[in-house]
Write a protein that holds these residues in place. Sequence first.
Motif, PDB file in Angstrom:
ATOM      1  N   VAL A 244       1.005  -1.625  -0.132  1.00 17.82           N
ATOM      2  CA  VAL A 244      -0.023  -0.140  -0.194  1.00 17.82           C
ATOM      3  C   VAL A 244       0.569   0.946  -0.020  1.00 17.82           C
ATOM      4  O   VAL A 244       0.796   1.770  -0.812  1.00 17.82           O
ATOM      5  N   LEU A 245       2.016   1.362   1.502  1.00 15.89           N
ATOM      6  CA  LEU A 245       2.546   2.695   1.227  1.00 15.89           C
ATOM      7  C   LEU A 245       3.413   3.139  -0.533  1.00 15.89           C
ATOM      8  O   LEU A 245       3.643   3.896  -1.124  1.00 15.89           O
ATOM      9  N   ASP A 246       3.957   1.411  -0.967  1.00 14.48           N
ATOM     10  CA  ASP A 246       4.555   1.794  -2.712  1.00 14.48           C
ATOM     11  C   ASP A 246       3.821   2.049  -3.498  1.00 14.48           C
ATOM     12  O   ASP A 246       4.186   3.534  -4.234  1.00 14.48           O
ATOM     13  N   GLN A 247       2.464   1.922  -3.572  1.00 18.01           N
ATOM     14  CA  GLN A 247       1.702   2.581  -4.085  1.00 18.01           C
ATOM     15  C   GLN A 247       1.167   3.650  -4.087  1.00 18.01           C
ATOM     16  O   GLN A 247       0.640   4.723  -5.003  1.00 18.01           O
ATOM     17  N   ALA A 248       0.811   3.912  -2.454  1.00 20.94           N
ATOM     18  CA  ALA A 248       0.770   5.372  -2.134  1.00 20.94           C
ATOM     19  C   ALA A 248       1.594   6.330  -3.266  1.00 20.94           C
ATOM     20  O   ALA A 248       1.330   7.456  -3.200  1.00 20.94           O
ATOM     21  N   THR A 249       3.187   5.831  -2.965  1.00 18.32           N
ATOM     22  CA  THR A 249       3.802   7.088  -3.633  1.00 18.32           C
ATOM     23  C   THR A 249       4.013   7.059  -5.156  1.00 18.32           C
ATOM     24  O   THR A 249       4.156   7.716  -5.899  1.00 18.32           O
ATOM     25  N   ILE A 250       3.334   6.211  -5.282  1.00 20.32           N
ATOM     26  CA  ILE A 250       2.920   5.349  -7.063  1.00 20.32           C
ATOM     27  C   ILE A 250       2.364   6.507  -7.470  1.00 20.32           C
ATOM     28  O   ILE A 250       2.590   7.713  -8.782  1.00 20.32           O
TER      29      ILE A 250
END
Lengths: 264, 244
Positions: free
Chosen positions: A48-54
């Motif tokens: 979720v954090l990775d996708q939030a960054t993207i």
Amino acid sequence: MLLTFVRNREKAIALWLKDFILTMQEFFLFSVRTFISFPKVKRYWRDVLDQATICGTDSIPIVLVSAISIGSLLAIEVGNLLEDFGAKTMLGRSTSLSVIRELGPLLMGLMLSARFGSRNGAELGAMQISEQIDALRAFGTDPVAKLVMPRLVAALIMFLPLTALSDYAGLQSAAYMAEHYHRLDPGIFWNAVYPRLAPKDFVVGFLKAPVFAIIITLVSSFNGFSARGGTAGVGRSTIKGIVVSSGLVLIANFYVSKIVLENM
Amino acid sequence: MIELRNVGLKYGDKEILKNVSLTVRDNTIKAILGPSGVGKSTILKLMLGLIKPNKGQVIVDGTDITNMKEASLYSIRRKMGMVFQGNALFDSLTISQNLGFFLRENMKLPEEEIERRVEEQIQFAGLEGYEDQLPESLSGGMRRRVAIGRALIFKPHMILFDEPTAGLDPVSSKKILSLISSLRHNNNLGAVIVTHIIDDVFNVADCVAVLYQGEIIFDDVTEKLHNAQHPFIRSILSDKILEL
């Protein structure tokens, strides 16, 4: 000959209709599976954090560029129009309503449909073509929970601040143009903005963020999962994802505005 | 043990499998031989429950998985390891991360145990020094060995290979085949190998099923393949390598 042509057309339409209904059914089940996997969010918090960054941090530049462009243009064009009626002092009111209710969220939605949606479609499509999604299933991992749910949660979280940012940048650029292009005092501009904005104006604008997040993520991910036919297939599914999600964003934009404004 | 009972499968109007019945016993290596595009890989996907047959039953260790829901299938699938034809390695993860991915994902093992198992597979596959490389920087044979390591790391009962030597040079093919042979001797594993290369069958398989036009035309121990009279089998025995 004409009869054969008509029969062939009938068959083609029937096949297309059957295919369309089956796709809709699959999309519905795919969406349900994504929402059902929400309880696994704690397990996949890193994703979720990775996708939030993207979809969040990395999307700030494109959201800012589009918001500043539209805010500036709106101030110039509407200001010119209002000047003809001697109502230039209403520039703040008209631009703020347009930006907060409609153009801020809509442009953000379209930009994210292109940026986040295309990334989802291409990435998941490539995974599908190279059997990585089958590998996840084969080794006992739910690909929807692992790949789609974190994207949706991230979009639901990040689209709200992006909408706020889009609104803020749009209004600031409009204020800048009002002052430097139309020679309108900033006090007059902002005085026409703040006291006149009603809660429903914010509800309309900010309700669109989660609606767009759901549309863009699910449509682009579903198209990625449905990719077939090598690299050309990935291209086709990505384009389809962007076109369909952009179209749905435009339709949803209209209906959210209509429903909220009629009921508040 | 994996069993397919009278399995039929259609894609649209095209009949891929017709009444296919197969048994894969534990601790044996069974090859499924046939020309490309005949439905061999489909059989592996049926065994894993990745696709559902239109008719017949798929039974894994006595459990009928034919109509099992996806969530219930995960525990069944963890009994089997799968090596995909294109390896299906996660291209954004390093070799070590690829090997440990499903252990971290699905098994509540301490990190030390995961690292120990990853190290074990790195050594088994002869990939020391490549732990931190991405799959794209490895040769085809090395990638295949990583894929085998990833399938083995679970300690499955059965391992399914989809064209394990396809696209590899003769030296890499030999290495992969000896790796497969060593699995049964060292790990007591059963295996299913889908292939169109008849030499692979004679090199590693205990028994073989030949799939032709959606039907099993031969299913017996490998040695008896020489005595089969079916024209297709006679032709592949004379040509050795099937037409692609």
